[in-house]
Design a protein around this motif. Structure first.
Motif, mmCIF file in Angstrom:
data_model
loop_
_atom_site.group_PDB
_atom_site.id
_atom_site.type_symbol
_atom_site.label_atom_id
_atom_site.label_comp_id
_atom_site.label_asym_id
_atom_site.label_seq_id
_atom_site.Cartn_x
_atom_site.Cartn_y
_atom_site.Cartn_z
ATOM 1 N N THR A 202 44.640 -11.359 41.229
ATOM 2 C CA THR A 202 45.879 -10.653 40.911
ATOM 3 C C THR A 202 46.982 -11.154 41.848
ATOM 4 O OG1 THR A 202 45.357 -8.872 42.468
ATOM 5 C CG2 THR A 202 44.648 -8.575 40.184
ATOM 6 N N HIS A 203 46.592 -11.580 43.062
ATOM 7 C CA HIS A 203 47.537 -12.089 44.048
ATOM 8 C C HIS A 203 46.942 -13.308 44.737
ATOM 9 C CE1 HIS A 203 48.552 -7.883 43.496
ATOM 10 N NE2 HIS A 203 49.774 -8.156 43.920
ATOM 11 N N THR A 217 51.966 -13.473 42.729
ATOM 12 C CA THR A 217 50.994 -13.494 41.640
ATOM 13 C C THR A 217 50.696 -14.962 41.318
ATOM 14 O OG1 THR A 217 52.686 -13.604 39.937
ATOM 15 C CG2 THR A 217 52.036 -11.396 40.675
#
Ligand code: ADP
Ligand code: MG
Length: 342
Positions: A202-203, A217
């Protein structure tokens, strides 16, 4: 709230500065990849999160509480090591059960939780084997199982797939994505493989030289890389870098052909970064000679040698070009990346 905060974290071993001031806020439930080349300090960062190393400076907070002095066992964190670190004399079932036994979980409950994890990781038939009777991939799954069985708040994974073959790695990537989705826990994943980071996270924190180069992201680091290190590290084939030249009125030229209008002074020579998927062959454009042609099925990668350098193009699989041929190419002006000259 963030699950983990790193504030001004530094680590040196003797005279060697390995982590040089890292600030990171990891959102709760995130799948954060620490992505960077070998030796950039990823494992050291992860070991500090786990409590296996103490920061030379700065603070590590978990759920808002400073944990610098909290020992590993009291952090509610599970770590999967690159080297698996299984107990050779124990069976698979005993290895997975070990963290529960250490915490005094009753035998009956232990068996149930081991069975559930074994089912999830397809280890059922291997439970009575010893680690030496397992393949690398199977050992890796046991190491994952041992981390999962405790259901910790935070998972730390250090290149857990790097010793697996390509097929198994791609299978395990999917498994990990699914696992994260299902359990929703915060995961910090160390890798030097940008494909793993792009597909699972997600990151992403891109790290080089002990410093976070960019945090965002996957789309942000791919679409808006803040510097050449990030730009060149993310995406395959690697982004091409060629010298541009700014003329009157901000006309940006590449090998003498105008490719965009930019907000820069005449005479500037920015480096133009071009991703392969943004390049097209055209009747009018930058003149180039075709170099290496690599058909990869539905697409063909073509090296284009122009006066400013080599640009790789990702073209449709049926593109008929031959090495040595003279062609012209264009790239979407809005998709060019500009960097300061070195
Ligand atoms: P990565 O995981 O990104 O490959 P590491 O965090 O393992 O990088 O290591 C970063 C640098 O720190 C390397 O140059 C490594 O040799 C050095 N290093 C790591 N651990 C120690 C240690 N215990 N003592 C001295 N140097 C270390
Ligand atoms: Mg490492």
């Amino acid at each position: 709230m963030s699950a983990i905060d790193l504030v001004g974290v530094r680590k040196q071993f003797g005279e060697t500065q390995v982590v040089r001031g890292v600030d990171l806020a990891v959102p709760s439930g995130a799948f954060l990849s620490l992505l960077g080349p070998s030796g950039c300090g990823k494992t050291t960062l992860l070991r500090m999160l786990a409590g296996l190393e103490t920061p030379s400076e700065g603070e590590i907070r978990i759920d808002g509480a400073v944990v610098n002095a909290v020992p590993p066992g009291a952090r509610d964190i599970a770590m999967v090591f690159q080297s698996y670190a299984l107990y050779p004399q124990m069976t698979v079932a005993q290895n997975i059960a070990y963290p529960l036994r250490k915490r005094g979980v009753p035998k009956g409950e232990r068996a149930g939780r081991v069975a559930a994890v074994a089912e999830m990781l397809q280890l059922g038939p291997l439970l009575e084997r010893k680690p030496r009777q397992l393949s690398g991939g199977q050992q890796q799954r046991v190491a994952l199982g041992r981390a999962l069985v405790r259901e910790p708040r935070i998972f730390l994974l250090d290149e857990p797939l790097s010793n697996l073959d390509a097929t198994l790695r791609s299978h395990m990537r999917a498994e990990l994505i699914e696992l994260h989705r299902r359990i929703g826990r915060t995961m910090v994943y160390v890798t030097h493989d940008q494909l793993e980071a792009m597909t699972m996270s997600t990151h992403i924190a891109v790290i080089d030289g002990g410093v976070v180069q960019q945090f965002g992201t996957p789309q942000q680091v791919y679409r808006r890389p803040v510097n050449r290190m990030v730009a060149g590290f993310i995406g395959t084939p690697a982004m091409a870098f060629v010298e541009g030249r700014v003329g009157e009125g901000g006309a940006l030229t590449l090998a003498g052909t105008r490719v965009a209008t930019v907000d820069a002074a005449p005479g500037a020579t920015p480096v133009i970064g071009i991703r392969a998927e943004d390049v097209r062959l055209a009747e009018i454009g930058v003149p180039a000679r075709v170099g290496l042609v690599e058909p990869i099925g539905h697409e063909t990668l073509v090296r284009l040698h122009c006066d400013a350098g080599i640009v790789t193009a990702r073209l449709p699989g049926d593109t008929a070009v031959q090495p040595g041929e003279q062609v012209h190419f264009t790239a979407d002006a809005g998709r060019l990346h500009l960097f300061d000259p070195i």
